[in-house]
Design a protein around this motif. Structure first.
Motif, PDB file in Angstrom:
ATOM      1  N   GLU A  22       0.844  -1.182   0.000  1.00 28.15           N
ATOM      2  CA  GLU A  22       0.000   0.000   0.000  1.00 28.15           C
ATOM      3  C   GLU A  22       0.883   1.238   0.000  1.00 28.15           C
ATOM      4  N   ALA A  23       0.652   2.113  -0.971  1.00 29.89           N
ATOM      5  CA  ALA A  23       1.445   3.339  -1.071  1.00 29.89           C
ATOM      6  C   ALA A  23       1.114   4.268   0.089  1.00 29.89           C
ATOM      7  N   PRO A  24       2.109   4.980   0.573  1.00 29.79           N
ATOM      8  CA  PRO A  24       1.839   5.964   1.629  1.00 29.79           C
ATOM      9  C   PRO A  24       1.071   7.144   1.049  1.00 29.79           C
ATOM     10  N   PRO A  25       0.463   7.953   1.889  1.00 26.58           N
ATOM     11  CA  PRO A  25      -0.237   9.148   1.385  1.00 26.58           C
ATOM     12  C   PRO A  25       0.739  10.053   0.632  1.00 26.58           C
ATOM     13  N   ALA A  26       0.233  10.755  -0.354  1.00 25.75           N
ATOM     14  CA  ALA A  26       1.073  11.688  -1.100  1.00 25.75           C
ATOM     15  C   ALA A  26       1.573  12.787  -0.168  1.00 25.75           C
ATOM     16  N   PRO A  27       2.830  13.192  -0.313  1.00 25.66           N
ATOM     17  CA  PRO A  27       3.337  14.280   0.533  1.00 25.66           C
ATOM     18  C   PRO A  27       2.661  15.604   0.170  1.00 25.66           C
ATOM     19  N   ASP A  28       2.702  16.544   1.088  1.00 29.29           N
ATOM     20  CA  ASP A  28       2.077  17.855   0.850  1.00 29.29           C
ATOM     21  C   ASP A  28       2.668  18.556  -0.362  1.00 29.29           C
ATOM     22  N   THR A  29       3.902  18.240  -0.704  1.00 31.35           N
ATOM     23  CA  THR A  29       4.565  18.883  -1.833  1.00 31.35           C
ATOM     24  C   THR A  29       4.147  18.304  -3.182  1.00 31.35           C
ATOM     25  N   TRP A  30       3.432  17.178  -3.182  1.00 27.04           N
ATOM     26  CA  TRP A  30       3.022  16.526  -4.436  1.00 27.04           C
ATOM     27  C   TRP A  30       1.903  17.339  -5.075  1.00 27.04           C
ATOM     28  N   THR A  31       2.070  17.712  -6.340  1.00 31.01           N
ATOM     29  CA  THR A  31       1.063  18.536  -7.019  1.00 31.01           C
ATOM     30  C   THR A  31       0.299  17.782  -8.094  1.00 31.01           C
ATOM     31  N   GLY A  32       0.670  16.551  -8.376  1.00 32.28           N
ATOM     32  CA  GLY A  32      -0.007  15.773  -9.411  1.00 32.28           C
ATOM     33  C   GLY A  32      -1.184  14.992  -8.865  1.00 32.28           C
ATOM     34  N   PRO A  33      -1.856  14.265  -9.747  1.00 36.26           N
ATOM     35  CA  PRO A  33      -2.990  13.430  -9.319  1.00 36.26           C
ATOM     36  C   PRO A  33      -2.532  12.266  -8.435  1.00 36.26           C
ATOM     37  N   LEU A  34      -3.452  11.743  -7.634  1.00 35.04           N
ATOM     38  CA  LEU A  34      -3.141  10.662  -6.704  1.00 35.04           C
ATOM     39  C   LEU A  34      -2.685   9.397  -7.434  1.00 35.04           C
ATOM     40  N   ASP A  35      -3.314   9.057  -8.563  1.00 30.39           N
ATOM     41  CA  ASP A  35      -2.905   7.852  -9.279  1.00 30.39           C
ATOM     42  C   ASP A  35      -1.459   7.967  -9.768  1.00 30.39           C
ATOM     43  N   GLU A  36      -1.039   9.165 -10.173  1.00 32.92           N
ATOM     44  CA  GLU A  36       0.356   9.362 -10.585  1.00 32.92           C
ATOM     45  C   GLU A  36       1.302   9.270  -9.386  1.00 32.92           C
ATOM     46  N   TRP A  37       0.838   9.710  -8.209  1.00 33.13           N
ATOM     47  CA  TRP A  37       1.658   9.551  -7.000  1.00 33.13           C
ATOM     48  C   TRP A  37       1.932   8.083  -6.738  1.00 33.13           C
ATOM     49  N   TYR A  38       0.913   7.227  -6.852  1.00 30.96           N
ATOM     50  CA  TYR A  38       1.102   5.798  -6.613  1.00 30.96           C
ATOM     51  C   TYR A  38       2.131   5.212  -7.578  1.00 30.96           C
ATOM     52  N   VAL A  39       2.062   5.606  -8.830  1.00 30.26           N
ATOM     53  CA  VAL A  39       3.025   5.112  -9.820  1.00 30.26           C
ATOM     54  C   VAL A  39       4.424   5.631  -9.482  1.00 30.26           C
ATOM     55  N   TYR A  40       4.526   6.912  -9.143  1.00 30.01           N
ATOM     56  CA  TYR A  40       5.819   7.500  -8.768  1.00 30.01           C
ATOM     57  C   TYR A  40       6.421   6.761  -7.579  1.00 30.01           C
ATOM     58  N   TRP A  41       5.624   6.531  -6.558  1.00 29.57           N
ATOM     59  CA  TRP A  41       6.089   5.825  -5.358  1.00 29.57           C
ATOM     60  C   TRP A  41       6.567   4.422  -5.723  1.00 29.57           C
ATOM     61  N   TRP A  42       5.777   3.702  -6.531  1.00 29.05           N
ATOM     62  CA  TRP A  42       6.119   2.335  -6.898  1.00 29.05           C
ATOM     63  C   TRP A  42       7.419   2.288  -7.695  1.00 29.05           C
ATOM     64  N   LEU A  43       7.555   3.157  -8.689  1.00 27.36           N
ATOM     65  CA  LEU A  43       8.776   3.190  -9.494  1.00 27.36           C
ATOM     66  C   LEU A  43       9.983   3.565  -8.634  1.00 27.36           C
ATOM     67  N   SER A  44       9.808   4.519  -7.722  1.00 25.50           N
ATOM     68  CA  SER A  44      10.912   4.917  -6.841  1.00 25.50           C
ATOM     69  C   SER A  44      11.420   3.735  -6.035  1.00 25.50           C
ATOM     70  N   LYS A  45      10.498   2.940  -5.556  1.00 25.02           N
ATOM     71  CA  LYS A  45      10.849   1.809  -4.709  1.00 25.02           C
ATOM     72  C   LYS A  45      11.430   0.634  -5.494  1.00 25.02           C
ATOM     73  N   HIS A  46      10.905   0.365  -6.683  1.00 24.83           N
ATOM     74  CA  HIS A  46      11.263  -0.856  -7.401  1.00 24.83           C
ATOM     75  C   HIS A  46      12.216  -0.652  -8.576  1.00 24.83           C
ATOM     76  N   VAL A  47      12.313   0.539  -9.094  1.00 27.43           N
ATOM     77  CA  VAL A  47      13.197   0.811 -10.229  1.00 27.43           C
ATOM     78  C   VAL A  47      14.319   1.758  -9.812  1.00 27.43           C
ATOM     79  N   GLY A  48      14.035   2.650  -8.885  1.00 29.14           N
ATOM     80  CA  GLY A  48      15.018   3.634  -8.427  1.00 29.14           C
ATOM     81  C   GLY A  48      14.824   4.966  -9.117  1.00 29.14           C
ATOM     82  N   THR A  49      14.924   6.047  -8.361  1.00 32.63           N
ATOM     83  CA  THR A  49      14.630   7.379  -8.897  1.00 32.63           C
ATOM     84  C   THR A  49      15.602   7.818  -9.984  1.00 32.63           C
TER      85      THR A  49
END
Length: 143
Positions: A22-49
């Motif tokens: 389960e993805a954590p809540p989007a940080p206050d600094t996140w300005t995109g849609p929630l679905d894009e936050w989930y993808v960003y979080w997942w890629l950060s964790k599994h592919v690397g930023t």
């Protein structure tokens, strides 16, 4: 032939199931849609930023006629992979579908593989959706 996808710390990536996270809540600094936050979080964790870009522009982006912006560009493979999130609000209707298809063709002409992932899939089965996307598999037909 597409190079195998890689996940940070796991080597070559296969479609082996692992626990749905389960993805954590989007940080206050996140300005995109929630679905894009989930993808960003997942890629950060599994592919690397260092291996992807969020809101990557090509050919001038929104500033020039014919420019395009991808939601995500993954660089850990050749050719690169564009992942565009198809949210239910911004990507509904025939005009939006036509724009999405034109962008998909533009990126394909630039040599990228392109996968659309859909909000409903992100919200209900994030791991599976992202694993398929990294393999270049789009779960639903273009709409």
């Amino acid at each position: 032939m597409r190079a195998p996808a890689k996940i940070k710390g796991l080597g070559e990536y296969t479609v082996k199931e692992f626990k749905q996270e389960e993805a954590p809540p989007a940080p206050d600094t996140w300005t995109g849609p929630l679905d894009e936050w989930y993808v960003y979080w997942w890629l950060s964790k599994h592919v690397g930023t260092d291996n992807f870009q969020y809101q990557g522009s090509r050919e001038g982006g929104r500033k020039y006629l014919g420019g395009v912006i991808a939601d995500f560009i993954v660089y850990d493979r050749t050719p690169g992979l564009v992942i565009n999130v198809q949210g239910q609000y911004w990507h509904r209707g025939s005009e939006a579908a036509a724009k999405d298809m034109l962008q998909k063709i533009q990126y394909m002409n630039m040599g990228y593989d392109v996968v659309f992932i859909f909000e409903q899939d992100i919200m209900t089965r994030l791991d599976y959706t992202m694993k398929m996307a990294l393999l270049g598999i789009q779960l639903r037909p273009d709409q």
